[in-house]
Design a protein around this motif. Sequence first.
Motif, mmCIF file in Angstrom:
data_model
loop_
_atom_site.group_PDB
_atom_site.id
_atom_site.type_symbol
_atom_site.label_atom_id
_atom_site.label_comp_id
_atom_site.label_asym_id
_atom_site.label_seq_id
_atom_site.Cartn_x
_atom_site.Cartn_y
_atom_site.Cartn_z
ATOM 1 N N THR A 1 0.832 -1.197 0.000
ATOM 2 C CA THR A 1 0.000 0.000 0.000
ATOM 3 C C THR A 1 0.867 1.247 0.000
ATOM 4 N N GLY A 2 1.922 1.222 0.808
ATOM 5 C CA GLY A 2 2.816 2.369 0.874
ATOM 6 C C GLY A 2 3.508 2.627 -0.446
ATOM 7 N N ALA A 3 3.852 1.554 -1.180
ATOM 8 C CA ALA A 3 4.497 1.713 -2.488
ATOM 9 C C ALA A 3 3.563 2.419 -3.453
ATOM 10 N N MET A 4 2.258 2.144 -3.324
ATOM 11 C CA MET A 4 1.301 2.806 -4.190
ATOM 12 C C MET A 4 1.233 4.294 -3.908
ATOM 13 N N GLN A 5 1.486 4.662 -2.662
ATOM 14 C CA GLN A 5 1.327 6.054 -2.273
ATOM 15 C C GLN A 5 2.622 6.853 -2.430
ATOM 16 N N THR A 6 3.682 6.191 -2.913
ATOM 17 C CA THR A 6 4.986 6.846 -2.965
ATOM 18 C C THR A 6 4.943 8.181 -3.680
ATOM 19 N N GLU A 7 4.231 8.216 -4.814
ATOM 20 C CA GLU A 7 4.192 9.450 -5.580
ATOM 21 C C GLU A 7 3.003 10.317 -5.236
ATOM 22 N N ALA A 8 2.130 9.816 -4.364
ATOM 23 C CA ALA A 8 0.918 10.582 -4.059
ATOM 24 C C ALA A 8 1.265 11.941 -3.444
ATOM 25 N N THR A 9 2.326 11.953 -2.623
ATOM 26 C CA THR A 9 2.675 13.211 -1.957
ATOM 27 C C THR A 9 3.337 14.187 -2.918
ATOM 28 N N SER A 10 4.095 13.660 -3.885
ATOM 29 C CA SER A 10 4.807 14.548 -4.789
ATOM 30 C C SER A 10 4.075 14.762 -6.099
ATOM 31 N N GLY A 11 3.240 13.818 -6.467
ATOM 32 C CA GLY A 11 2.591 13.913 -7.766
ATOM 33 C C GLY A 11 1.131 14.253 -7.698
ATOM 34 N N GLY A 12 0.615 14.574 -6.527
ATOM 35 C CA GLY A 12 -0.794 14.926 -6.408
ATOM 36 C C GLY A 12 -1.608 13.758 -5.927
ATOM 37 N N PRO A 13 -2.778 14.029 -5.341
ATOM 38 C CA PRO A 13 -3.626 12.989 -4.782
ATOM 39 C C PRO A 13 -4.062 11.998 -5.854
ATOM 40 N N GLY A 14 -4.084 10.715 -5.479
ATOM 41 C CA GLY A 14 -4.613 9.692 -6.378
ATOM 42 C C GLY A 14 -3.648 9.220 -7.441
ATOM 43 N N ARG A 15 -2.497 9.849 -7.557
ATOM 44 C CA ARG A 15 -1.545 9.445 -8.589
ATOM 45 C C ARG A 15 -0.750 8.246 -8.118
ATOM 46 N N LEU A 16 -0.664 7.220 -8.960
ATOM 47 C CA LEU A 16 0.065 6.007 -8.598
ATOM 48 C C LEU A 16 1.436 6.014 -9.236
ATOM 49 N N ARG A 17 2.371 5.385 -8.565
ATOM 50 C CA ARG A 17 3.685 5.186 -9.167
ATOM 51 C C ARG A 17 3.530 4.242 -10.348
ATOM 52 N N GLN A 18 4.296 4.442 -11.374
ATOM 53 C CA GLN A 18 4.172 3.606 -12.573
ATOM 54 C C GLN A 18 4.776 2.218 -12.369
ATOM 55 N N ASP A 19 4.219 1.271 -13.119
ATOM 56 C CA ASP A 19 4.762 -0.094 -13.196
ATOM 57 C C ASP A 19 4.872 -0.778 -11.829
ATOM 58 N N LEU A 20 3.823 -0.641 -11.016
ATOM 59 C CA LEU A 20 3.785 -1.369 -9.748
ATOM 60 C C LEU A 20 3.469 -2.829 -10.046
ATOM 61 N N ARG A 21 4.344 -3.712 -9.645
ATOM 62 C CA ARG A 21 4.172 -5.134 -9.963
ATOM 63 C C ARG A 21 3.804 -5.922 -8.702
ATOM 64 N N TYR A 22 2.762 -6.750 -8.847
ATOM 65 C CA TYR A 22 2.335 -7.641 -7.761
ATOM 66 C C TYR A 22 2.302 -9.067 -8.293
ATOM 67 N N ASP A 23 2.809 -9.999 -7.506
ATOM 68 C CA ASP A 23 2.877 -11.391 -7.936
ATOM 69 C C ASP A 23 1.760 -12.211 -7.301
ATOM 70 N N GLY A 24 1.134 -13.040 -8.124
ATOM 71 C CA GLY A 24 0.105 -13.949 -7.644
ATOM 72 C C GLY A 24 0.291 -15.313 -8.261
ATOM 73 N N VAL A 25 -0.816 -15.997 -8.511
ATOM 74 C CA VAL A 25 -0.801 -17.339 -9.091
ATOM 75 C C VAL A 25 -1.474 -17.292 -10.457
ATOM 76 N N ALA A 26 -0.786 -17.783 -11.472
ATOM 77 C CA ALA A 26 -1.369 -17.835 -12.815
ATOM 78 C C ALA A 26 -2.567 -18.777 -12.797
ATOM 79 N N ALA A 27 -3.752 -18.268 -13.180
ATOM 80 C CA ALA A 27 -4.974 -19.066 -13.097
ATOM 81 C C ALA A 27 -5.598 -19.330 -14.457
ATOM 82 N N ALA A 28 -5.547 -18.363 -15.353
ATOM 83 C CA ALA A 28 -6.078 -18.554 -16.703
ATOM 84 C C ALA A 28 -5.159 -17.812 -17.659
ATOM 85 N N ALA A 29 -4.646 -18.541 -18.653
ATOM 86 C CA ALA A 29 -3.621 -17.992 -19.541
ATOM 87 C C ALA A 29 -4.156 -16.834 -20.375
ATOM 88 N N GLY A 30 -3.222 -15.980 -20.744
ATOM 89 C CA GLY A 30 -3.566 -14.853 -21.594
ATOM 90 C C GLY A 30 -3.085 -13.548 -20.999
#
Length: 769
Positions: free
Chosen positions: A162-191
Amino acid sequence: MSILKVLRQIVQDVSTAPDLNAVLSITVGRVRKAMQTQVCSVFLHSQETGRYVLRATHGLNAEAVGQVSLSPDEGIVGLVAKRAEPINLEDAFSHPAFHYIDVTGEERYHAFLGVPIMHQRKVLGVLVVQQHEKRRFDESEEAFLVTLSAQLAGIIAHAHATGAMQTEATSGGPGRLRQDLRYDGVAAAAGVVIGEIVVASLPADLNSVVDRPAEDPQQEKARLERALVAVREEISQVADNLAGRLSKDERALFDVYLRMLDDNGLPLEIRAMIDQGRWAQGALREVILEHVRAFSAMDDPYLSERATDIKDLGKRLLQHLQEETANHPLEYPENAVLLADELTPAMLGMVPEGKLSGLISVAGSGNSHAAILARSMGIPTVMGVVDLPYRRLNGARVIVDGYSGRVYINPSAELVQSFSRIVIDEQVVADELREIRDLPAITKDGYRLPLWVNTGLSADVARSLKQGAEGIGLYRTEIPFMIRDSFPSEQEQIESYRAQLEAFAPRPVTMRTLDIGGDKALPYFPIEEENPSLGWRGIRVTLDHPEIFMVQVRAMLRASEGLNNLRIMLPMVTSTSEVEEALRQIDRACTELQEEGYQVKKPPVGVMIEVPAAVYQTRRFARLVDFISVGSNDLTQYLLAVDRNNPRVAGLYASYHPAVLKALDFIVHEAHKERKQVSICGEIAADPGGALLLMAMGYDVLSVNANNLPKIKFAIRNVSFSRARQLLLSVRALHDAEEIHQELRQSLKAFGLARLTRPAIPDQKIPPI
């Protein structure tokens, strides 16, 4: 206060903290107080630098926070992280790994205890306590810190995300997300899909309320006011209805509830949150959960119990707010990616047809029924993205990589371009496979293998016929039950079944009797169990409720009148007595309908081999029924003792485990001794390598999801049966699932079938959150 209570208190306080900094601040303060030490600090691993950065401290110089960092080869903190085990020292200064950093002010402290913060086998950081005097922390203190660290790990991982998402919120304005945030899960359906997130909120569930700005604060306040009026009326009505049965003290509780809803109570705080820019539901969630946390933390039992009352009030208010929102249907973008805390089959029907392009679930694994349905629909899906702060992502742009199980939030133009090439390549392969739709699945040396499909949704019929299916090997009858609010009548079931049977006539349609329980719940027939996978499910439920079973069997038989392409399949059987009882009821239903004047015939009846007990009774079952079908998904789960819905153990769920393959081999040979047809409808059959192995074992029919059928047909048509047998012999000699996977990948490449496996995913250097 007991150690256990202290642990619970700290975890509870931390779990409701709004962000990572708050989590760390609460942690170091509470631990220092609980252990009565002079220092408590947290060092967290930085993905960018690979170093362990001092992120919070209570006792060292505050100026050092964010400035001091250590590599894994530097200092005792680095040694704790490198070894991934606690280090307890009487005098840290005398240890060879001691690394002095003057800005911290730690020269005053000798005793040192550091424990790693571990999450999913990764060291997130190090939790450290220090004291002035020279002494070893005793075993109980070390055990306390280790236990706390284990419980905090998941919370810190989520807060870190959550904190990584907010990294740019303080410098880039409210609601702005840092680019290319990657989260790993489990591949469930290809494509691969590039789309926009729509967060699915559960009814009256405060935890699932998404973050959303208030477009019109005054309108949000008006909605809140209407909900408050409704809930006040409800409480007053309940109090009046129970007035004669309650004591004076008990009636006073209702007055307490009403006072909480006074304008100077909870509503005042909620309105303040709306003024800060939140929509009414989000403001309600924050206020209620904060009060719940505060009351739960109180030592007084009476006061701590009030947390339940506040939560109940919050749920009542939320229900009214959601009902009002329901009158204004949510608008879905063209490439909607549905995101849920826990994806369910019923949620798939929330998005209008043609707009659902991807699925993400925080909970669950690639073998849940929601994931299986997603595969049948050809929707790229990632499950078990446990650290994804889903409530904050409504409307965010996303890339769902269903091949590697990765999710990229707010992707850059370069990343979008890379994955767009994969989407184009997928379409080219799909167009080529479409050319063999009407051709049979015959190997190069003339061996023919029928390919059927697994269905459950009404849209599956057209999709399956379009892909060239030769029959239905599994129609999941529970799906129509799950998307309703009551049991369907016999006539309603007839209409549903007739549509499947007519569309495929004269080709066979195998209907599985109601298979609920486990991860397939009916909202109007709840089954609450501690271990649902080993509980009341499948045939066990329907035999205990013959009125449900008989209505369904009658509906199947009547739906097949004049078509005679029905096959009935019994799920989750473990004993011959269950099969014999089910057969008696099917005979009875058939006789009753014939006596009522319907022209019905008893259809072929089969059983599903899904549990180890059934594996060793295959031949006995084959003597009782007309065909055998293997449900390899559940069979794999039970053989390996791996809950297929649990992302924590998803990596242990291995379809190509030697034990699973031996069981599959045994089943087909046992059934063939009785000259009975054997089909398989699990996900292993939908994988090109798995399909070739099953064909070589002797399976008579493969039943796969419609989306994968063209790939399986292409694989069979481009390999000889003799080469498939050679592949099976090679695999039988291997003793590890990963070795078998590797053998299959190399063999598919040698057969010229590499394009049927996952495409080359761009080599992204983006570290996971």
